[in-house]
Design an enzyme around this catalytic site. Sequence first.
Site, PDB file in Angstrom:
ATOM      1  N   ASP A  25       0.853  -1.178   0.000  1.00 32.39           N
ATOM      2  CA  ASP A  25       0.000   0.000   0.000  1.00 32.39           C
ATOM      3  C   ASP A  25       0.904   1.248   0.000  1.00 32.39           C
ATOM      4  O   ASP A  25       1.799   1.345  -0.833  1.00 32.39           O
ATOM      5  CB  ASP A  25      -0.968  -0.075   1.185  1.00 32.39           C
ATOM      6  CG  ASP A  25      -1.960   1.069   1.260  1.00 32.39           C
ATOM      7  OD1 ASP A  25      -2.930   1.073   0.497  1.00 32.39           O
ATOM      8  OD2 ASP A  25      -1.750   1.971   2.089  1.00 32.39           O
ATOM      9  N   HIS A  63      -7.196  -6.229  -1.193  1.00 39.14           N
ATOM     10  CA  HIS A  63      -6.108  -5.267  -1.007  1.00 39.14           C
ATOM     11  C   HIS A  63      -5.093  -5.671   0.057  1.00 39.14           C
ATOM     12  O   HIS A  63      -3.912  -5.354  -0.059  1.00 39.14           O
ATOM     13  CB  HIS A  63      -6.700  -3.907  -0.635  1.00 39.14           C
ATOM     14  CG  HIS A  63      -5.679  -2.833  -0.454  1.00 39.14           C
ATOM     15  ND1 HIS A  63      -4.920  -2.343  -1.500  1.00 39.14           N
ATOM     16  CD2 HIS A  63      -5.269  -2.160   0.653  1.00 39.14           C
ATOM     17  CE1 HIS A  63      -4.094  -1.409  -1.051  1.00 39.14           C
ATOM     18  NE2 HIS A  63      -4.283  -1.274   0.250  1.00 39.14           N
TER      19      HIS A  63
END
Length: 328
Positions: A105, A303
């Site tokens: 991320d 994610h």
Amino acid sequence: MSQYATEITHRLVPSPGGRIHLVEQGSGPLVLLVHGFPESWYSWRHQLPALAAAGYRAVAADVRGYGRSSKPAATDAYRMTALVEDNVAVVHALGEESAVVVGHDWGANIAANSALLAPEVFRAVALLSVPYAPRGGPRPGDVFAGMGGDEEFYVSYFQEPGRAEAEIEPDVRGWLAGLYAALSADTMPAPGAPDPHFVGGGGTMRDRFPAGRLPGWLSERDLDVYAGEFERTGMTGALNRYRNMDRDWEDLAAFDGAPITQPSLFVGGGLDASTTWLADAIEAFPVTLPGLVSSHLLDGCGHWIQQERPDDVNRLLTEWLAVIRTVS
């Protein structure tokens, strides 16, 4: 977390912004693990023992503004160049000259820029979820402001100091649970449902989060760890990363379009918006990551990739590390 408590070492090391909290396991070549938003060193709990078992000194840091690391008051203290300086300081504080850096991320962006700005320190880079996209194009704030039509993109929503904090901090645990669920493969909104990356007029991000069920990778105890950290620190340090994107664009002007030439790895989730929105960046890897060893999209993964699919990520990381270890 208790299963790792006897095997890991916590320490604080000096950095330009104060101190960085590290969690370390194993011995051998240094692998520095950098988390994203809104997470902590704990996001790497599955990778630390796996990397240690494979013969590496695995170190997971709390990024500046998170956990037990220092939290400078100034917003511009969270610019990308400062976070790269922190990573360099960590490597040197551990008595090493170089390291492999792995990021997820925002941590992927921090890892990529660490490799770009300090190639003499970071000899290889692995990026999880967010592909490398070189600096370039219009000012990011202008781009984000133009997304979504009548809705507001979450990055723009995060820009005003205090605004997102007012939504999150009254119920940190509930907000985190909702965000983690919104971006996880087994709990994300169905196709066609309102996108949780956007905020409706007069609304909040939480309005679009799923409720009532945690994703399979996140136990109540795991959620307690994350919530406990942010309840103690507040959210401003973490959110300040978003508030420096235009500043980063200015700071990194000399690196416009620059490739990262060190050996690299990319692993993304097939259901992650980061890989679909940035599909062009992945297609550009032959130019932007000329040292790419391999690139992988995990089918049916969201994610939070190293927590959703730890066995797959551990295998890909250790296989890649073995390859670059033999050629470096």
